[in-house]
Design an enzyme around this catalytic site. Structure first.
Site, PDB file in Angstrom:
ATOM      1  N   GLY A 239     -10.478 -13.857  13.598  1.00  0.00           N
ATOM      2  CA  GLY A 239     -10.828 -13.660  14.542  1.00  0.00           C
ATOM      3  C   GLY A 239     -10.066 -12.604  15.225  1.00  0.00           C
ATOM      4  O   GLY A 239     -10.088 -12.209  16.293  1.00  0.00           O
ATOM      5  N   GLU A 275      -7.827 -15.453   7.594  1.00  0.00           N
ATOM      6  CA  GLU A 275      -9.087 -15.846   7.134  1.00  0.00           C
ATOM      7  C   GLU A 275      -9.420 -14.534   8.264  1.00  0.00           C
ATOM      8  O   GLU A 275     -11.014 -15.008   8.684  1.00  0.00           O
ATOM      9  CB  GLU A 275     -10.258 -16.477   7.540  1.00  0.00           C
ATOM     10  CG  GLU A 275      -9.585 -17.921   7.155  1.00  0.00           C
ATOM     11  CD  GLU A 275     -10.446 -19.831   7.472  1.00  0.00           C
ATOM     12  OE1 GLU A 275     -11.402 -19.561   8.159  1.00  0.00           O
ATOM     13  OE2 GLU A 275     -10.555 -20.743   6.474  1.00  0.00           O
ATOM     14  N   PRO A 276      -8.814 -13.473   8.027  1.00  0.00           N
ATOM     15  CA  PRO A 276      -9.177 -12.274   8.661  1.00  0.00           C
ATOM     16  C   PRO A 276     -10.897 -11.891   7.673  1.00  0.00           C
ATOM     17  O   PRO A 276     -10.818 -11.694   6.629  1.00  0.00           O
ATOM     18  CB  PRO A 276      -8.287 -11.158   8.910  1.00  0.00           C
ATOM     19  CG  PRO A 276      -7.711 -11.577   7.739  1.00  0.00           C
ATOM     20  CD  PRO A 276      -7.729 -12.761   7.293  1.00  0.00           C
ATOM     21  N   GLY A 277     -11.946 -11.708   8.891  1.00  0.00           N
ATOM     22  CA  GLY A 277     -12.431 -10.669   8.534  1.00  0.00           C
ATOM     23  C   GLY A 277     -13.182  -9.440   9.648  1.00  0.00           C
ATOM     24  O   GLY A 277     -12.990  -8.348   9.103  1.00  0.00           O
ATOM     25  N   ARG A 314     -26.222  -6.233  16.099  1.00  0.00           N
ATOM     26  CA  ARG A 314     -25.016  -6.170  17.408  1.00  0.00           C
ATOM     27  C   ARG A 314     -25.084  -6.208  18.754  1.00  0.00           C
ATOM     28  O   ARG A 314     -25.809  -6.940  19.238  1.00  0.00           O
ATOM     29  CB  ARG A 314     -23.757  -6.354  16.565  1.00  0.00           C
ATOM     30  CG  ARG A 314     -23.292  -6.486  15.281  1.00  0.00           C
ATOM     31  CD  ARG A 314     -21.808  -6.239  14.592  1.00  0.00           C
ATOM     32  NE  ARG A 314     -21.368  -6.865  15.733  1.00  0.00           N
ATOM     33  CZ  ARG A 314     -20.358  -6.662  16.892  1.00  0.00           C
ATOM     34  NH1 ARG A 314     -20.744  -6.036  17.020  1.00  0.00           N
ATOM     35  NH2 ARG A 314     -19.774  -7.958  17.704  1.00  0.00           N
ATOM     36  N   TYR A 318     -25.614  -9.519  20.680  1.00  0.00           N
ATOM     37  CA  TYR A 318     -24.539 -10.152  21.419  1.00  0.00           C
ATOM     38  C   TYR A 318     -23.908  -9.046  22.640  1.00  0.00           C
ATOM     39  O   TYR A 318     -23.218  -9.118  23.451  1.00  0.00           O
ATOM     40  CB  TYR A 318     -23.182  -9.718  20.762  1.00  0.00           C
ATOM     41  CG  TYR A 318     -23.251 -10.250  18.912  1.00  0.00           C
ATOM     42  CD1 TYR A 318     -23.146 -11.910  18.971  1.00  0.00           C
ATOM     43  CD2 TYR A 318     -23.003  -9.877  17.873  1.00  0.00           C
ATOM     44  CE1 TYR A 318     -23.422 -12.523  18.126  1.00  0.00           C
ATOM     45  CE2 TYR A 318     -23.447 -10.296  16.961  1.00  0.00           C
ATOM     46  CZ  TYR A 318     -23.520 -11.790  16.811  1.00  0.00           C
ATOM     47  OH  TYR A 318     -23.612 -12.457  15.456  1.00  0.00           O
ATOM     48  N   CYS A 346     -40.276  -2.414  17.167  1.00  0.00           N
ATOM     49  CA  CYS A 346     -41.416  -2.409  18.350  1.00  0.00           C
ATOM     50  C   CYS A 346     -40.855  -3.488  19.362  1.00  0.00           C
ATOM     51  O   CYS A 346     -41.700  -4.570  19.633  1.00  0.00           O
ATOM     52  CB  CYS A 346     -42.494  -2.888  17.692  1.00  0.00           C
ATOM     53  SG  CYS A 346     -43.343  -1.481  16.777  1.00  0.00           S
ATOM     54  N   GLU A 347     -40.076  -3.582  19.812  1.00  0.00           N
ATOM     55  CA  GLU A 347     -39.655  -4.241  20.872  1.00  0.00           C
ATOM     56  C   GLU A 347     -37.998  -3.374  21.650  1.00  0.00           C
ATOM     57  O   GLU A 347     -37.653  -3.136  21.140  1.00  0.00           O
ATOM     58  CB  GLU A 347     -38.461  -5.690  20.191  1.00  0.00           C
ATOM     59  CG  GLU A 347     -39.075  -5.919  18.863  1.00  0.00           C
ATOM     60  CD  GLU A 347     -38.502  -7.139  18.515  1.00  0.00           C
ATOM     61  OE1 GLU A 347     -37.649  -8.274  19.374  1.00  0.00           O
ATOM     62  OE2 GLU A 347     -38.250  -8.109  17.813  1.00  0.00           O
ATOM     63  N   TYR A 375     -20.207  -7.724   9.880  1.00  0.00           N
ATOM     64  CA  TYR A 375     -21.144  -7.953  10.591  1.00  0.00           C
ATOM     65  C   TYR A 375     -22.266  -7.165  10.660  1.00  0.00           C
ATOM     66  O   TYR A 375     -23.163  -7.117  11.852  1.00  0.00           O
ATOM     67  CB  TYR A 375     -21.092  -8.876  11.917  1.00  0.00           C
ATOM     68  CG  TYR A 375     -20.298  -9.789  11.640  1.00  0.00           C
ATOM     69  CD1 TYR A 375     -19.965 -10.642  10.930  1.00  0.00           C
ATOM     70  CD2 TYR A 375     -18.992  -9.726  11.798  1.00  0.00           C
ATOM     71  CE1 TYR A 375     -18.922 -11.652  10.928  1.00  0.00           C
ATOM     72  CE2 TYR A 375     -17.488 -10.169  12.222  1.00  0.00           C
ATOM     73  CZ  TYR A 375     -17.691 -11.087  11.032  1.00  0.00           C
ATOM     74  OH  TYR A 375     -16.237 -12.593  11.013  1.00  0.00           O
TER      75      TYR A 375
END
Ligand code: LLP
Length: 421
Positions: A239, A275-277, A314, A318, A346-347, A375
């Site tokens: 995190g 658990e770093p990602g 992303r 987000y 097309c959005e 990600y």
């Protein structure tokens, strides 16, 4: 710090100019730096020096086999959240004793596969899951090492979609009920309690929420030990946030985070797992795209690029910010002007940035989106029948395509048309 720097006005990945890679693989593509991946992993190792520890890379951030092998070769463990990730970790040569299995919805098939192939621990998230694991392990005549993920009810102060440590989130069991759940774990056959797990969210840019959570876990360690449980490992989750803007963000450094962990676990004589990602992979990757058109709209100019929301979701998912830069720098003194940077999907949600100040860009120019190593590729889809974009790994002056772009035929031929259609 990363290894994507301008040399002679041209953005490089380590020693390789990006235009050279673009000419070879075509755009858009993801590119990763071995030196940055290595550096970021090492920062955590150094930060935890002096405490027994295992850094379990959260491979959900970027699970390309070449990335996993790079980190596994440095000694990293892996945090996996599905049968597929477990299989990927094993395929990259990670030994079972360095793999932790997280996630609220592990299936019995996932459990069986991990018990067969070897597992350091399951981070159990609920009583039904714990009972299922007990049954699976017992039926296999084996014992499953477990921690129980506790939910400390701490506000991680991050985006609501990636906060996990509040009581309203689906994760873990409330700290207040932990004694009860551990007591049941001790009674159930086929389980061996080895520790406690906690993870409160992703992209945390302050240490205080970590501290609140870790102090609760430290206190719980004492309580559970007094109840007779052998708490010898604390999995403190991932995190730690990264700077997404180069100019004005300074999230805590791994050194500060490590010092905080050491303070929180002082005197407990435990092995620490983290658990770093994102911090390992995020700034170790760029997305490189080309401008297709410069479209002059009503009061705003659009740069239509060949990457889209399906390649990097992303920003639309987000509202995330990614720094964007021309691969070839403009001459000094050229003024910036605002552009909306959009993809071809097309959005209207297929927008990477609004009114972003950039030096003027033209069709065919290359742009780099920073902080896209975590990600990014893993969350991509083939929406609009857009092929998954290639991934490239650089090490010094070595360049390798580590996942090629599929052809249209390969994509289409995955579908099966029944003969009765
Ligand atoms: N451990 C657990 C149990 C997790 O759920 C996560 C992330 C991590 C570790 C790694 O967290 P990190 O160090 O990467 O922050 N797709 C979102 C992020 C989702 C994170 C989910 N869990 C994004 O693009 O921001």
């Amino acid at each position: 710090m990363d290894h994507f720097l301008y040399k002679g006005g041209i953005l490089h990945a380590e020693d390789v100019p990006l235009p050279q890679i673009a000419a070879k693989v075509g755009t858009p593509f993801y590119i990763y730096s071995t030196a940055t991946l290595t550096r970021h992993y090492q920062l955590f190792k150094d930060a935890l020096d002096g405490v027994p520890n295992l850094v379990c890379y959260a491979m959900k951030a970027n699970s390309n086999q070449a990335v996993l092998k790079t980190l596994a070769g440095l000694g990293a463990g892996m945090d996996v959240v599905s049968g597929g990730e477990y299989a990927r970790a094993k395929a990259a040569g990670v030994p079972g004793e360095r793999i932790v299995f997280a996630g609220v919805g592990k299936t019995r098939a996932d459990m069986r596969a991990a018990l067969e192939g070897g597992i350091r621990q399951f981070n159990v998230e609920s009583e039904p899951e714990m009972r299922a694991l007990s049954e699976v392990a017992t039926s296999m005549g084996t014992t499953a090492p477990i921690t129980i993920r506790v939910n400390p009810d701490v506000d991680a102060r991050t985006h609501e979609k990636i906060a996990t440590g509040k009581s309203e989130n689906k994760f873990g069991v409330p700290v207040a009920r932990a004694r009860e759940v551990y007591a049941e774990a001790a009674r159930l056959p086929g389980l061996e309690v080895v520790g406690i797990d906690v993870h409160i969210g992703s992209q945390l840019v302050e240490l205080a929420p970590f501290e609140q959570a870790y102090l609760k876990v430290a206190e719980l360690t004492r309580v559970l030990r007094a109840d007779g449980h052998d708490i010898r490992r604390l999995d403190l989750g991932g995190g730690l946030g990264i700077p997404y803007t180069r100019s004005n963000e300074a999230p805590p450094l791994p050194t500060d985070y490590g010092a905080l962990i050491k303070r929180c676990v002082a005197g407990l004589d435990v092995e620490v797992e983290i658990e770093p990602g994102r911090l390992i992979a995020g700034n170790a990757g760029l997305l490189v795209t080309s401008v297709i058109y410069l479209k002059e709209g009503e009061g705003r100019d659009f740069l239509i690029v060949d990457a889209a929301m399906n390649d990097l979701i992303r920003p639309s998912m987000y509202g995330a910010y990614h720094d964007m830069e021309p691969v070839v720098q403009a001459a000094p003194g050229v003024a910036r002007q605002p552009f909306d940077i959009v993809g071809p999907v097309c959005e209207s949600g297929d927008t990477f940035a609004k009114q972003r100040d950039l030096t003027p860009m033209r069709a065919g120019d290359l742009m780099a989106f920073r902080s896209a190593g975590a990600y990014g590729a893993v969350m991509a889809s083939e929406y609009n029948t857009r092929p998954l974009i290639p991934e490239v790994l650089v090490k010094g002056d070595h360049v390798a395509v580590i996942r090629p772009r599929p052809t249209f035929d390969e994509m289409i031929n995955r579908d099966i048309v029944p003969e009765w259609v």
